[in-house]
Enzyme design. Structure first.
Site, PDB file in Angstrom:
ATOM      1  N   HIS A  62       0.855  -1.200   0.000  1.00 40.91           N
ATOM      2  CA  HIS A  62       0.000   0.000   0.000  1.00 40.91           C
ATOM      3  C   HIS A  62       0.885   1.242   0.000  1.00 40.91           C
ATOM      4  O   HIS A  62       1.529   1.529   1.006  1.00 40.91           O
ATOM      5  CB  HIS A  62      -0.927  -0.011   1.220  1.00 40.91           C
ATOM      6  CG  HIS A  62      -1.902  -1.149   1.201  1.00 40.91           C
ATOM      7  ND1 HIS A  62      -3.130  -1.046   0.595  1.00 40.91           N
ATOM      8  CD2 HIS A  62      -1.809  -2.425   1.661  1.00 40.91           C
ATOM      9  CE1 HIS A  62      -3.772  -2.208   0.707  1.00 40.91           C
ATOM     10  NE2 HIS A  62      -2.990  -3.072   1.345  1.00 40.91           N
ATOM     11  N   ARG A  64      -0.343   4.254  -0.687  1.00 43.29           N
ATOM     12  CA  ARG A  64      -1.216   5.309  -0.115  1.00 43.29           C
ATOM     13  C   ARG A  64      -1.356   6.576  -0.956  1.00 43.29           C
ATOM     14  O   ARG A  64      -1.909   7.560  -0.488  1.00 43.29           O
ATOM     15  CB  ARG A  64      -0.727   5.709   1.283  1.00 43.29           C
ATOM     16  CG  ARG A  64      -0.623   4.564   2.286  1.00 43.29           C
ATOM     17  CD  ARG A  64      -1.944   3.913   2.542  1.00 43.29           C
ATOM     18  NE  ARG A  64      -1.880   3.024   3.726  1.00 43.29           N
ATOM     19  CZ  ARG A  64      -2.686   1.994   3.887  1.00 43.29           C
ATOM     20  NH1 ARG A  64      -3.587   1.677   2.962  1.00 43.29           N
ATOM     21  NH2 ARG A  64      -2.619   1.245   4.968  1.00 43.29           N
ATOM     22  N   ASP A 152      -8.697  -4.760  -2.996  1.00 45.39           N
ATOM     23  CA  ASP A 152      -8.092  -5.005  -1.683  1.00 45.39           C
ATOM     24  C   ASP A 152      -8.464  -3.923  -0.670  1.00 45.39           C
ATOM     25  O   ASP A 152      -8.530  -2.740  -0.990  1.00 45.39           O
ATOM     26  CB  ASP A 152      -6.567  -5.105  -1.778  1.00 45.39           C
ATOM     27  CG  ASP A 152      -5.970  -5.507  -0.429  1.00 45.39           C
ATOM     28  OD1 ASP A 152      -6.513  -6.444   0.185  1.00 45.39           O
ATOM     29  OD2 ASP A 152      -5.007  -4.861   0.015  1.00 45.39           O
ATOM     30  N   ASP A 305       2.039  -7.185   2.404  1.00 42.15           N
ATOM     31  CA  ASP A 305       0.837  -6.379   2.699  1.00 42.15           C
ATOM     32  C   ASP A 305       1.244  -5.156   3.530  1.00 42.15           C
ATOM     33  O   ASP A 305       0.581  -4.808   4.512  1.00 42.15           O
ATOM     34  CB  ASP A 305      -0.240  -7.201   3.409  1.00 42.15           C
ATOM     35  CG  ASP A 305      -1.573  -6.472   3.499  1.00 42.15           C
ATOM     36  OD1 ASP A 305      -1.719  -5.403   2.874  1.00 42.15           O
ATOM     37  OD2 ASP A 305      -2.462  -6.979   4.208  1.00 42.15           O
ATOM     38  N   PHE A 323      -6.756  -1.233  10.584  1.00 39.79           N
ATOM     39  CA  PHE A 323      -6.031  -2.504  10.404  1.00 39.79           C
ATOM     40  C   PHE A 323      -4.753  -2.261   9.596  1.00 39.79           C
ATOM     41  O   PHE A 323      -4.774  -1.464   8.652  1.00 39.79           O
ATOM     42  CB  PHE A 323      -6.882  -3.476   9.583  1.00 39.79           C
ATOM     43  CG  PHE A 323      -8.128  -3.979  10.234  1.00 39.79           C
ATOM     44  CD1 PHE A 323      -8.086  -5.081  11.075  1.00 39.79           C
ATOM     45  CD2 PHE A 323      -9.367  -3.393   9.975  1.00 39.79           C
ATOM     46  CE1 PHE A 323      -9.256  -5.593  11.643  1.00 39.79           C
ATOM     47  CE2 PHE A 323     -10.537  -3.888  10.536  1.00 39.79           C
ATOM     48  CZ  PHE A 323     -10.479  -4.988  11.375  1.00 39.79           C
ATOM     49  N   GLY A 324      -3.672  -2.984   9.897  1.00 34.96           N
ATOM     50  CA  GLY A 324      -2.515  -2.972   8.993  1.00 34.96           C
ATOM     51  C   GLY A 324      -1.169  -2.883   9.677  1.00 34.96           C
ATOM     52  O   GLY A 324      -1.042  -2.250  10.727  1.00 34.96           O
TER      53      GLY A 324
HETATM   54  N1  LIG Z   1      -4.141  -5.438   5.650  1.00 35.84           N
HETATM   55  C1  LIG Z   1      -4.640  -4.485   6.391  1.00 35.84           C
HETATM   56  O1  LIG Z   1      -4.834  -4.703   7.587  1.00 35.84           O
HETATM   57  N2  LIG Z   1      -4.916  -3.258   5.902  1.00 35.84           N
HETATM   58  C2  LIG Z   1      -4.839  -2.851   4.527  1.00 35.84           C
HETATM   59  C3  LIG Z   1      -5.986  -3.338   3.714  1.00 35.84           C
HETATM   60  C4  LIG Z   1      -5.889  -4.792   3.277  1.00 35.84           C
HETATM   61  O2  LIG Z   1      -4.816  -5.272   2.894  1.00 35.84           O
HETATM   62  O3  LIG Z   1      -6.908  -5.487   3.263  1.00 35.84           O
HETATM   63  C5  LIG Z   1      -4.776  -1.325   4.472  1.00 35.84           C
HETATM   64  O4  LIG Z   1      -4.992  -0.753   3.404  1.00 35.84           O
HETATM   65  O5  LIG Z   1      -4.482  -0.698   5.503  1.00 35.84           O
HETATM   66 ZN   LIG Z   2      -6.599  -7.108   2.025  1.00 32.65          ZN
HETATM   67 ZN   LIG Z   3      -3.518  -5.044   1.523  1.00 33.75          ZN
END
Ligand SMILES: NC(=O)N[C@@H](CC(=O)O)C(=O)O
Ligand SMILES: [Zn+2]
Ligand SMILES: [Zn+2]
Length: 424
Positions: A62, A64, A152, A305, A323-324
């Site tokens: 990501h 962003r 995603d 990810d 999340f992430g």
């Molecule tokens: N993995 C995550 O917890 N977050 C991801 C989104 C995703 O990969 O589904 C995000 O964009 O922050």
């Molecule tokens: Zn995802």
């Molecule tokens: Zn992701």
């Protein structure tokens, strides 16, 4: 004049043995690989017995941009990638606006040329705005250079929408890349549903939220002939279904993250959102299933990810924080330490999951070291041991549960298309 790497070792593809080789790069290609190459007329880098591997490829990052530049930019995200030994990343379309048009893909590719520090490819969204309703112009997205389609961040809830997306993708010869999550099952969960979530009194996300979508989409891939790629697989039953699908000759591939290979929900105490990720950290049984599937080839590759968020966002209560995890800057040493040094997998196998395998599945440049191939190279110091220290990250994100862990096998030099992009 070329760039000559002298005194390093390559991994023999067949035996996995380390063999002494010099490697000569000219322009953006590997010109020659031999036991010794005459250094006269070349710029030399003494590799000093370290290991030369193909530049890493991460198909799930990501960046962003646009819209969330306070979390990460193409400049910071690709600098983080280069520090982690990556030559290529594929970025996710859950930006603002979403990467759902030709213009948005072109914007990302233009930005990557201006400020990028590695090769950048993008996925186009499956549905406009990732809203799950109207399909994007997938043909136009292909023309703009996407390497696949994904929503995603969210699952595609309607099976019929996914079916039509797969029909299009099959025609275009590009993969559908799924974030497998049934929202009616996931609800407002913030961690894996099970003993731990019940003990902590936190709302859970059951494994079935993932496995139900993996099962559905495998059947749709069979029906449509599309190539289905499963993102961040984490559930034992989902893994078992990918294994079954492969045994049936259905075109399915999968990736797993370092955190789903190494961590479980038992380590969560519910106070620190740096442990909150989607899909959530699951049980030991799920973790072992992922690891075994990685070893037997059911899971094709490792993807981080990399999902940066700010300190303020991650300081929120576990239930409301986003999340992430970030992952680009330490994924290799983390897994080298915990999987290779512990004898669970061979070094050659781990390198393959970071290089050859993602290149092959997504048709990306690099991934193997051979004369004539792209000069995408990472040099690893397998004996160097450092603590994972978020304060040293090039990424704007500092959100990782691996903070403070001491790991070995760090990248010390990254070269992409013949240019040095990171040097320790
Ligand atoms: N993995 C995550 O917890 N977050 C991801 C989104 C995703 O990969 O589904 C995000 O964009 O922050
Ligand atoms: Zn995802
Ligand atoms: Zn992701």
């Amino acid at each position: 004049m070329g760039l000559l790497l002298t005194g390093g070792y390559l991994l023999d593809q067949r035996t996995g043995e380390k063999v002494r080789r010099d490697v000569l790069l000219e322009d953006d290609r590997i010109q020659r690989i031999a036991e010794t190459i005459d250094p006269v007329g070349h710029e030399c880098i003494a590799v000093n017995g370290h290991l030369i591997v193909p530049g890493f490829i991460d198909v799930h990052v990501h960046l962003r941009t646009p819209g969330f530049e306070y979390k990460e930019t193409i400049a910071t995200g690709t600098k983080a990638a280069a520090r982690g030994g990556y030559s290529t990343v594929v970025c996710m379309p859950n930006t603002r606006p979403v990467l759902d048009s030709k213009e948005m893909i072109q914007f990302v590719y233009d930005s990557a040329v201006k400020e990028g520090n590695c090769r950048v490819f993008a996925y186009g969204a499956i549905t406009k705005g990732e809203l799950g309703e109207e399909l994007t112009d997938m043909h136009a997205l292909k023309e703009a250079g996407v390497v696949g389609f994904t929503d995603d961040g969210v699952g595609v809830q309607e099976a019929a929408v996914m079916r039509r997306a797969m029909e299009q993708a099959a025609e275009l010869g590009l993969p559908i890349v799924i974030h497998a999550e049934d929202e009616s099952l996931a609800g407002n969960g913030c961690m894996n549903e099970g003993e731990v979530s019940r003990r902590l009194g936190l709302p859970g996300i059951p494994g079935t939220a993932e496995s139900v979508h993996v099962a559905r989409d495998i059947l749709l891939a069979k029906q449509t002939g599309a190539h289905l790629h499963v993102c961040h697989i984490s559930d034992a039953d989902a893994v078992e279904m990918v294994r079954f699908a492969k045994s049936q000759g259905i075109r399915v591939t999968a990736e797993v993250t370092p955190h789903h290979l190494l961590l479980t929900d038992e380590q969560i105490d519910g106070t620190d959102a740096n442990w909150k990720v989607n899909p959530p950290l699951r049980t030991e049984r799920d973790r072992i299933a992922c690891l075994e599937a990685l070893l037997d080839g059911t899971i094709d590759m490792i993807a981080t990810d990399h999902a940066p968020h700010t300190k303020e966002e991650k300081a929120k209560p576990f239930q409301t924080a986003p999340f992430g995890f970030v992952g680009l800057e330490f994924a290799f040493p983390l897994l080298y330490t915990h999987l290779v040094e512990t004898g669970k997998m061979s070094l050659a196998q781990l390198v393959e999951k970071f290089t050859t395998s993602p290149a092959k599945v997504f048709g990306l440049p690099g991934g193997t070291l051979a004369e004539g191939n792209p000069a995408d190279i990472t040099i690893l110091d397998l004996s160097q041991e450092n603590v994972i220290d978020p304060n040293t990250f090039a990424s704007k994100g500092r959100n990782t549960p691996f903070k403070g862990m001491k790991v070995k096998g760090w990248p010390i030099l990254t070269i992409t298309a013949g240019t040095i992009t990171y040097r320790a």
